[in-house]
Design a protein around this motif. Structure first.
Motif, PDB file in Angstrom:
ATOM      1  N   ILE A   1       5.631 -12.991 -56.250  1.00 40.78           N
ATOM      2  CA  ILE A   1       4.799 -12.064 -55.485  1.00 40.78           C
ATOM      3  C   ILE A   1       3.560 -11.751 -56.311  1.00 40.78           C
ATOM      4  O   ILE A   1       3.666 -11.343 -57.473  1.00 40.78           O
TER       5      ILE A   1
ATOM      6  N   ILE B   1       4.200 -15.456 -52.421  1.00 42.65           N
ATOM      7  CA  ILE B   1       3.542 -14.519 -51.512  1.00 42.65           C
ATOM      8  C   ILE B   1       2.333 -13.976 -52.264  1.00 42.65           C
ATOM      9  O   ILE B   1       2.485 -13.418 -53.348  1.00 42.65           O
TER      10      ILE B   1
ATOM     11  N   VAL C   1       2.795 -17.875 -48.693  1.00 39.39           N
ATOM     12  CA  VAL C   1       2.621 -16.900 -47.620  1.00 39.39           C
ATOM     13  C   VAL C   1       1.512 -15.960 -48.060  1.00 39.39           C
ATOM     14  O   VAL C   1       1.571 -15.398 -49.152  1.00 39.39           O
TER      15      VAL C   1
ATOM     16  N   VAL D   1       9.792 -15.639 -44.392  1.00 47.29           N
ATOM     17  CA  VAL D   1      10.142 -16.189 -45.707  1.00 47.29           C
ATOM     18  C   VAL D   1      11.488 -16.911 -45.632  1.00 47.29           C
ATOM     19  O   VAL D   1      11.639 -18.022 -46.144  1.00 47.29           O
TER      20      VAL D   1
END
Length: 129
Positions: free
Chosen positions: A7, A51, A80, A117
């Motif tokens: 992330i 992400i 993403v 996801v």
């Protein structure tokens, strides 16, 4: 063994929220910008999915996605995008990269993001199997 999700977001509250959402099912690593993420990757770490935000200091999401897409090591890692910058030009620019699998605007629905996801990682399993 849990899948690994990287992330990348300069907002500490967003990173905490995403860690809370994904840590139940995935091994979560977070970074505050693209530079920190690239440093982590350069140490031999490979996530199953990334992400990323777009607007960050140092190396932003656009530069990071471009780097990942052009790298022989990282180009197949699904990305993403989670961003407050969601105009048509930005979305079109980001979606031209083959490694971007989804784009979510902030504020986002955690249930939809989590489902996306999961779908992306399950598709990776099917493709590999």
């Amino acid at each position: 063994m849990k899948k690994k999700v990287l992330i990348i977001d300069d907002s500490l509250p967003i990173r905490f929220l995403l860690e809370a959402i994904f840590s139940k099912n995935y091994h979560v690593v977070s970074a505050q910008d693209g530079l920190v993420a690239m440093s982590w990757l350069s140490k031999g770490n490979t996530p199953d999915l990334i992400i990323t935000d777009l607007q960050m200091p140092n190396i932003d999401g656009h530069e990071l996605i471009q780097f990942l897409a052009s790298s022989n090591l990282y180009r197949d890692i699904p990305v993403v995008v989670l961003s407050a910058c969601n105009d048509a030009d930005t979305t079109a620019t980001v979606n031209q990269h083959h490694n971007v699998h989804a784009f979510f605007s902030k504020p986002f629905d955690p249930i939809q993001l989590s489902a996306s996801v999961s779908d992306i990682l399950n598709d990776q399993l099917v493709a590999a199997g």
